[in-house]
Design a protein around this motif. Structure first.
Motif, PDB file in Angstrom:
ATOM      1  N   ALA A   4       0.823  -1.209   0.000  1.00 36.58           N
ATOM      2  CA  ALA A   4       0.000   0.000   0.000  1.00 36.58           C
ATOM      3  C   ALA A   4       0.858   1.260   0.000  1.00 36.58           C
ATOM      4  N   ILE A   5       1.881   1.305   0.842  1.00 38.96           N
ATOM      5  CA  ILE A   5       2.678   2.531   0.934  1.00 38.96           C
ATOM      6  C   ILE A   5       3.614   2.682  -0.257  1.00 38.96           C
ATOM      7  N   ARG A   6       3.901   1.592  -0.957  1.00 41.81           N
ATOM      8  CA  ARG A   6       4.781   1.682  -2.112  1.00 41.81           C
ATOM      9  C   ARG A   6       4.122   2.469  -3.233  1.00 41.81           C
ATOM     10  N   ASN A   7       2.824   2.386  -3.337  1.00 44.46           N
ATOM     11  CA  ASN A   7       2.109   3.140  -4.372  1.00 44.46           C
ATOM     12  C   ASN A   7       0.734   3.498  -3.819  1.00 44.46           C
ATOM     13  N   MET A   8       0.691   4.577  -3.036  1.00 47.94           N
ATOM     14  CA  MET A   8      -0.535   4.951  -2.342  1.00 47.94           C
ATOM     15  C   MET A   8      -1.662   5.275  -3.306  1.00 47.94           C
ATOM     16  N   ASP A   9      -1.367   5.991  -4.387  1.00 51.68           N
ATOM     17  CA  ASP A   9      -2.428   6.376  -5.320  1.00 51.68           C
ATOM     18  C   ASP A   9      -3.126   5.145  -5.891  1.00 51.68           C
ATOM     19  N   VAL A  10      -2.330   4.161  -6.317  1.00 51.82           N
ATOM     20  CA  VAL A  10      -2.908   2.932  -6.863  1.00 51.82           C
ATOM     21  C   VAL A  10      -3.694   2.196  -5.786  1.00 51.82           C
ATOM     22  N   ALA A  11      -3.152   2.146  -4.555  1.00 53.55           N
ATOM     23  CA  ALA A  11      -3.828   1.444  -3.466  1.00 53.55           C
ATOM     24  C   ALA A  11      -5.170   2.084  -3.145  1.00 53.55           C
ATOM     25  N   VAL A  12      -5.208   3.419  -3.102  1.00 56.27           N
ATOM     26  CA  VAL A  12      -6.468   4.119  -2.799  1.00 56.27           C
ATOM     27  C   VAL A  12      -7.511   3.824  -3.875  1.00 56.27           C
ATOM     28  N   GLN A  13      -7.102   3.866  -5.155  1.00 56.14           N
ATOM     29  CA  GLN A  13      -8.038   3.578  -6.243  1.00 56.14           C
ATOM     30  C   GLN A  13      -8.534   2.137  -6.172  1.00 56.14           C
ATOM     31  N   PHE A  14      -7.631   1.225  -5.823  1.00 60.98           N
ATOM     32  CA  PHE A  14      -7.995  -0.194  -5.725  1.00 60.98           C
ATOM     33  C   PHE A  14      -9.028  -0.405  -4.625  1.00 60.98           C
ATOM     34  N   VAL A  15      -8.819   0.225  -3.466  1.00 60.72           N
ATOM     35  CA  VAL A  15      -9.770   0.108  -2.356  1.00 60.72           C
ATOM     36  C   VAL A  15     -11.136   0.664  -2.761  1.00 60.72           C
ATOM     37  N   HIS A  16     -11.132   1.797  -3.455  1.00 57.67           N
ATOM     38  CA  HIS A  16     -12.399   2.387  -3.888  1.00 57.67           C
ATOM     39  C   HIS A  16     -13.150   1.443  -4.831  1.00 57.67           C
ATOM     40  N   LYS A  17     -12.444   0.801  -5.754  1.00 56.81           N
ATOM     41  CA  LYS A  17     -13.093  -0.128  -6.680  1.00 56.81           C
ATOM     42  C   LYS A  17     -13.738  -1.291  -5.920  1.00 56.81           C
ATOM     43  N   LEU A  18     -13.005  -1.823  -4.926  1.00 58.71           N
ATOM     44  CA  LEU A  18     -13.536  -2.946  -4.160  1.00 58.71           C
ATOM     45  C   LEU A  18     -14.754  -2.522  -3.352  1.00 58.71           C
ATOM     46  N   HIS A  19     -14.702  -1.337  -2.766  1.00 59.30           N
ATOM     47  CA  HIS A  19     -15.852  -0.845  -2.018  1.00 59.30           C
ATOM     48  C   HIS A  19     -17.056  -0.620  -2.935  1.00 59.30           C
ATOM     49  N   ASP A  20     -16.810  -0.109  -4.127  1.00 59.00           N
ATOM     50  CA  ASP A  20     -17.906   0.105  -5.083  1.00 59.00           C
ATOM     51  C   ASP A  20     -18.601  -1.206  -5.427  1.00 59.00           C
TER      52      ASP A  20
END
Length: 562
Positions: free
Chosen positions: A438-454
């Motif tokens: 997650a910390i290695r690429n925060m932007d990608v991680a945040v987008q990934f979490v949003h997709k899963l929540h959606d």
């Protein structure tokens, strides 16, 4: 009436040339004016003057095709064939021709090219498309280097020649260091410029008869002929210098990169391509661990033969296990700290080798990532997990994913296709991503979490505390659960610092409305301490080991998490 050779060549649009290294003298057939509609023979009298008219983007391709095939002259010359872009009136002119060139180069006493006999022809658009397809079958489009398929074919041929003739050669692998940083800081276009420039610099340090290929995104393979084991380090240093000595000028400004290299001498203990690749990559891994920007030889440190054979067997086992679907799921319960009831199960992988013996999951994952097959494994685990969720309505499962799955569009597309219209299944799925990923690429991680929540799924951060995630980042990720790394839990009875960390984190997680799972809960005393701190869920041998037995027999109703 006898037909002159000149007329035959002109009728088929071809010219012949002869190049002599001594004095760099280039001679043309007398029909050059008829074919090119200009007197190249008068202007281009040396190999250098001709090369100066080849466009820079295809010049290296021509050079590698002629001198970089990895073949040495056995007395009959070395054949070559290439296609490139030519500026007959000079690079300052807009006129361009695509030329097809073929011929043979012959070596002198020192093994270097002494003369070339060749043939050239102008190719039209239709032929250009055909030749471009042929070009892409052998060359990498970005760099113009040989692609992995062609390079590996030549490496196999070298191994066969060594077996027959005893010739010496080395296989080196070079990796661009810290390339992810360049990619994230400057973007893909600049990253591509860096790859092209590194490829160019490496190519310019090759000798005649050696070859280089792009074998993966940031890795280059080098086949060095007539190179002994003792000469490998000095040979590698040439290429290390090529990368580090000067900054790379890009559209975004100067960029500095280094290469790390590993290599193996192709002797009797390296019988095939697979062995050569594994040995070279092992040397590369040791070079990375020792010092970025350095070289390590596979033979520079004693390496047990049985260990090397185990590596080869494991690589085969990984590939066959994935292809033959020899992967099974095991389920470990996560329980409520208040009631002791099982709330959901974590999916863990179990796999046997071809003899039926179990392969440790960590070892299997390690080799999967090393072989670039992590995405395939992620897809397989997701597919099997969803099958269980659809089959057992009472099942609630969590799965671990590899660090780069957030950038795998196929993975998320497959997940959406399966659960997009099944909200009940989505609500029963938890996806665990590691803290370090997650910390290695925060932007990608945040987008990934949003997709899963959606989609309706939950997200957990695994192994929290093993990396350096701040609570601010944790809040930005908006995850549903955090799993405290077991190293903070296993000795919590005696370690005051770990107790303080877990207590503080449990309180802050409560403020952020994030559920907390403690891993490695091995006895009731640890469970009691964690309960007193407000930790909501436990996972560990005290509450159940992972088992391949299906834990659901009926549908007792769903239990809410949180």
């Amino acid at each position: 009436m006898a037909v002159k050779a000149r007329d035959i060549l002109t009728s088929i649009g071809e010219v012949v040339y002869d190049w002599q290294a001594n004095g760099d003298h280039l001679r043309w057939s007398s029909n050059v004016v008829d074919v090119f509609d200009m007197d190249l023979a008068a202007r281009l009298t040396t190999g250098q003057s001709f090369a100066d008219c080849v466009t820079p983007d295809t010049l290296a391709t021509r050079y590698r095709a002629i001198f970089g095939s990895g073949q040495a002259d056995d007395g009959n010359g070395v054949p070559f064939e290439c296609i490139y872009c030519f500026a007959p009136e000079g690079l300052q002119s807009q006129k361009r021709l695509w030329l097809e060139e073929s011929g043979r180069w012959f070596a002198g006493a020192d093994g270097r090219a002494e003369r070339i006999h060749g043939l050239m022809r102008i190719v039209d658009e239709r032929q250009n498309r055909e030749h471009r397809q042929r070009f892409l079958s052998q060359f990498d489009e970005l760099t113009g280097l040989f692609n992995r398929t062609y390079f590996c074919d030549q490496l196999v041929q070298t191994l066969k020649r060594r077996e027959k003739t005893g010739t010496t050669a080395c296989y080196l692998v070079a990796h661009i260091d810290n390339f992810r940083v360049v990619n994230e800081a400057y973007g893909f276009d600049i990253a591509d410029q860096v790859i092209r420039e590194v490829a160019k610099r490496v190519s310019l340090r090759l000798r005649d008869g050696d070859m280089v290929g792009r074998i993966s995104g940031t890795k280059f393979g080098l086949l060095i002929n007539n190179c002994s084991e003792q000469e490998m380090a000095a040979t590698a240093e040439r290429f290390l210098e090529a990368a580090r000595d000067d900054l790379i000028q890009t559209d975004a400004g100067p960029v500095h990169v280094t290469l790390t290299m590993g290599g193996v001498h192709l002797n009797d203990t390296v019988p095939d391509l697979r062995t050569a690749e594994i040995c070279a990559l092992d040397a590369l891994d040791r070079a990375k661990r020792h010092n970025r920007g350095s070289f390590r030889s596979f033979h520079s440190v004693p390496f047990a033969l049985d260990k090397r054979e185990k590596m080869i067997r494991m690589a085969d086992e990984v590939i066959s296990a994935l292809n033959e679907r020899r992967i099974a799921l095991a389920f470990q319960p996560i329980v409520s700290s208040k009631t002791g009831e099982t709330i959901y199960h974590e999916v863990l992988m179990r796999v046997n080798d071809s003899d039926g013996e179990p392969i440790p999951a960590a070892t299997f994952v390690q080799y999967t990532e090393r072989l670039g097959l992590a995405a395939m494994l992620d897809h397989r685990i997701l597919e099997m997990t969803l099958d269980v969720l659809f089959t057992y309505p009472e099942a609630r499962l969590s799965i671990n994913v590899s660090p780069d799955v957030g950038m795998d569009k196929d993975w998320t597309t497959y997940l959406q296709a399966r659960i997009g219209a099944n909200p009940d299944v989505a609500r029963r799925l938890v996806v665990e991503i590691t803290e370090t990923a997650a910390i290695r690429n925060m932007d990608v991680a945040v987008q990934f979490v949003h997709k899963l929540h959606d989609l309706g799924a939950k997200v957990a951060i695994d192994d929290f505390g093993a990396g350096y995630t701040s609570f601010r980042n944790l809040q930005a990720l908006d995850v549903d659960l955090v799993k405290i790394d077991g190293s903070f839990v296993q000795d919590i009875v005696t370690n005051r610092q770990n107790r303080a960390f877990v207590r503080m984190f449990s309180e802050l997680a409560g403020e952020l409305n994030i559920d907390v799972v403690a891993e490695w809960v091995e006895n009731q005393e640890i469970a009691d301490i964690l309960s007193e701190m407000g930790v909501g869920y436990f996972q560990g041998y005290h509450f159940g080991k992972a088992s391949q037995d299906i834990p659901w027999t009926s549908n007792p109703g769903s239990k809410a998490l949180g």
